[in-house]
Design an enzyme around this catalytic site. Structure first.
Site, PDB file in Angstrom:
ATOM      1  N   ASP A 276      -7.015  -0.044  -3.673  1.00  0.00           N
ATOM      2  CA  ASP A 276      -8.067   0.894  -3.528  1.00  0.00           C
ATOM      3  C   ASP A 276      -8.920   0.624  -4.869  1.00  0.00           C
ATOM      4  OD1 ASP A 276      -6.173   1.639  -5.392  1.00  0.00           O
ATOM      5  OD2 ASP A 276      -5.673   3.683  -4.514  1.00  0.00           O
TER       6      ASP A 276
ATOM      7  N   GLU B  10       0.663  -1.157  -0.110  1.00  0.00           N
ATOM      8  CA  GLU B  10       0.118  -0.130  -0.021  1.00  0.00           C
ATOM      9  C   GLU B  10       0.775   1.211  -0.032  1.00  0.00           C
ATOM     10  OE1 GLU B  10      -2.032   1.804  -1.309  1.00  0.00           O
ATOM     11  OE2 GLU B  10      -3.862   0.705  -0.559  1.00  0.00           O
TER      12      GLU B  10
HETATM   13  O1  AHR Z   1       0.757   0.575  -3.349  1.00  0.00           O
HETATM   14  C1  AHR Z   1       0.208   0.721  -4.715  1.00  0.00           C
HETATM   15  C2  AHR Z   1      -1.328   1.321  -4.817  1.00  0.00           C
HETATM   16  O2  AHR Z   1      -1.608   2.457  -4.227  1.00  0.00           O
HETATM   17  C3  AHR Z   1      -2.150   0.166  -4.098  1.00  0.00           C
HETATM   18  O3  AHR Z   1      -2.442  -0.797  -4.700  1.00  0.00           O
HETATM   19  C4  AHR Z   1      -3.351   1.230  -4.150  1.00  0.00           C
HETATM   20  O4  AHR Z   1      -4.369   0.912  -3.304  1.00  0.00           O
HETATM   21  C5  AHR Z   1      -2.760   2.775  -4.160  1.00  0.00           C
HETATM   22  O5  AHR Z   1      -3.061   3.541  -4.963  1.00  0.00           O
END
Ligand code: AHR
Length: 509
Positions: A309, A233
């Site tokens: 996300d 994340e």
């Molecule tokens: O960590 C990379 C990305 O960042 C994740 O998959 C996403 O949730 C956020 O936009």
């Protein structure tokens, strides 16, 4: 008749360093999740559209929905612990298109993957959901049997936000997935693994998922990519640093095994060629040297093809993957890699129309006899001239369902199209039609292994228990015959032609 016992392919191997040695004690039907369980780190999610991931698994791998009437069906396995029964999909989706609606969890935890809902980002489908994958878009073979992967185009995604048994917080877990190493992009984020349960970015450390692609937006490794990284994340990590880590190599084999595992202040990335060889360790050490990732705050949802996300810009292709409870040892993962290479992923099926579930007719190719087909009349098997104006009975007598070999699922058995439960078998070297009596002798006598036709035309079918004998017509009767021998039907003259068969669509489909 004498019976020979077929030796099982040994799936198990032990890897020491870079050396792979066969381990004959491991049964052919051992799956990756059996290996993880033996290692004390059982699977808590096991997803595959191509094969069973437990030796005993005989349930449904995935569900497809067809466009013509929105009906759905489940695709299972050819046999317990075996490969997907892709004929189910082929038949169900014939003349229309299909999407994959559910990828079932084989672990028994109920962690199935379905169409991902909107979150921080919306998908392109109705209600902001992500698209579903075209079920026919990623054909491959596993162990010589056709199967289909999950082709994730940008906008496609699967998720489960209400899971059971998946690691949360800083708890230990492991995972691997097989991806197409040649199909990727730099979009965010082609992931498989642990993510947020509300489909939103809940901050550093709220994910722990495998990533595959050539994004350099966060971390990256050596060469120009693609790389296996960890999506933790707000960052794709290739090692301890947030950006470049030299130890994470570009990997682009057609089929790759990607491995990730994490436990308190310790994690590792591993990878290898899913078709051969061993795993290498690309990172093994402490959590990233930026804040927010130690301790981890994993939430326990599962994603496939998208970011935590619900970022939906990425593409990739998924074949199988699991998540475990506990931090697997390298040795356990090495055995899983050996199981994967033994499964024999390949890009194409052998060029044979012998596809389990299809109905076919077997046509003689010898000059004398090209209108003659392998037929039965009651229990008697011979060749009979069949034309469009033949009777319905004659046509059906010349039609056979292709079945996985009763004695060896890499070969084939032929069930009568019009006499269910009765198969072609040899008896005293002559072919006859007989009911499957469930014995291993019957199974062996009724199993034939295909190869290119001995004459250069069509296909030849070797007896599974007399492997130098091939189905041959001789004076319009049918035998298993060797090329020269004591029986009249073993005559060398025209042996190659007589034992080469055209395999056509069935007279009675
Ligand atoms: O960590 C990379 C990305 O960042 C994740 O998959 C996403 O949730 C956020 O936009």
């Amino acid at each position: 008749m004498r019976r020979s016992v077929l030796s099982l392919i040994t799936a198990g191997v032990v890897i020491t360093g870079l050396t792979i040695a066969a381990n004959p004690s491991q049964a052919a039907t051992t799956g990756p999740c059996d290996i993880y369980a033996t290692g004390g780190t059982p699977c808590v999610a096991a997803h595959s559209t191509t094969r069973a991931l437990y030796g005993s698994f005989s349930g449904s791998l995935y569900q497809v929905r067809r466009a013509s009437d929105n009906a759905t069906t489940n695709v299972g396995v050819l046999s317990a612990g075996g490969v997907a029964n892709s004929a189910t999909q082929d038949t169900f989706c014939a003349g229309t298109s299909c999407v994959i609606t559910v990828i079932y969890d084989q672990s028994g935890k109920g962690n199935h993957l379905t169409q991902a809902p909107p979150g921080g980002f919306s998908g392109p489908a109705s209600g902001g959901y992500d698209n579903l994958a075209d079920a026919n878009a990623a054909p491959i073979s596993v162990g010589g049997h056709r199967a289909y992967g999950v082709l994730v185009a940008p906008g496609t995604g699967y998720r489960n936000n209400s899971t059971n048994g998946i690691a949360k917080g800083d708890a230990a877990e492991g995972m691997y997935a097989i991806f197409d190493g040649t199909r990727y992009n730099g979009g965010c984020c082609f992931d498989y693994g642990n993510a947020e349960t509300n489909s939103r970015d809940n901050g550093n450390g709220t994910m722990e998922a495998l990533y595959f692609g050539n994004s350099k937006g966060w971390g990256y490794g050596a060469g120009s990519g693609p790389w296996i990284m960890a999506d933790l994340e707000n960052g794709l990590f290739s090692g301890v640093n947030a950006g470049y880590n030299a130890g994470d190599p570009t990997i682009s084999n057609r089929f790759i095994t990607a491995v990730l595992k994490g436990e308190p202040n310790h994690w590792s990335i591993r990878g290898g060629n899913a078709q051969s060889g061993s795993l290498s360790t690309y990172y093994n050490g402490v959590r990233p040297n930026v804040s927010g990732y130690n301790p981890m705050k994993k939430e326990g949802a599962i994603i496939l093809g998208i970011g935590g996300d619900n970022s939906v810009s990425a593409q990739g292709t998924f074949y199988e993957g699991v998540m475990t409870s506990g931090y697997p040892t390298d040795a356990t993962e090495n055995s899983v890699q050996a199981n994967i290479t033994a499964a024999a992923y390949a890009t194409t099926t052998t060029a044979t129309p012998l596809v389990s579930g299809r109905a076919v007719s077997l046509r003689a190719t010898t000059g004398c006899c090209v209108t003659r087909y392998l037929t039965h009349s009651g229990s008697t098997v011979n060749t009979t001239a069949i034309t469009a104006s033949s009777s319905a009975t004659d046509k059906a007598n010349a039609s056979w369902y292709v079945r996985p070999g009763l004695a060896n699922s890499s070969c084939f058995s032929f069930e009568s199209r019009n006499t269910s439960g009765q198969y072609l078998r040899h008896y005293s070297y002559q072919l006859q039609l007989a009911a499957n009596d469930g014995t291993s002798l019957f199974a062996s006598d009724a199993t034939f292994c295909s190869s290119a036709g001995k004459s250069g035309q069509g296909y030849s079918l070797a007896s599974s228990n007399y492997s130098t004998r091939f189905i041959r017509h001789y004076n319009n009767a049918v035998y298993i015959a060797s090329n020269g021998g004591t029986n009249t039907w073993d005559a060398t003259a025209q042996w190659a032609e007589d034992s080469s068969w055209g395999i056509d669509g069935a007279w009675t489909p």
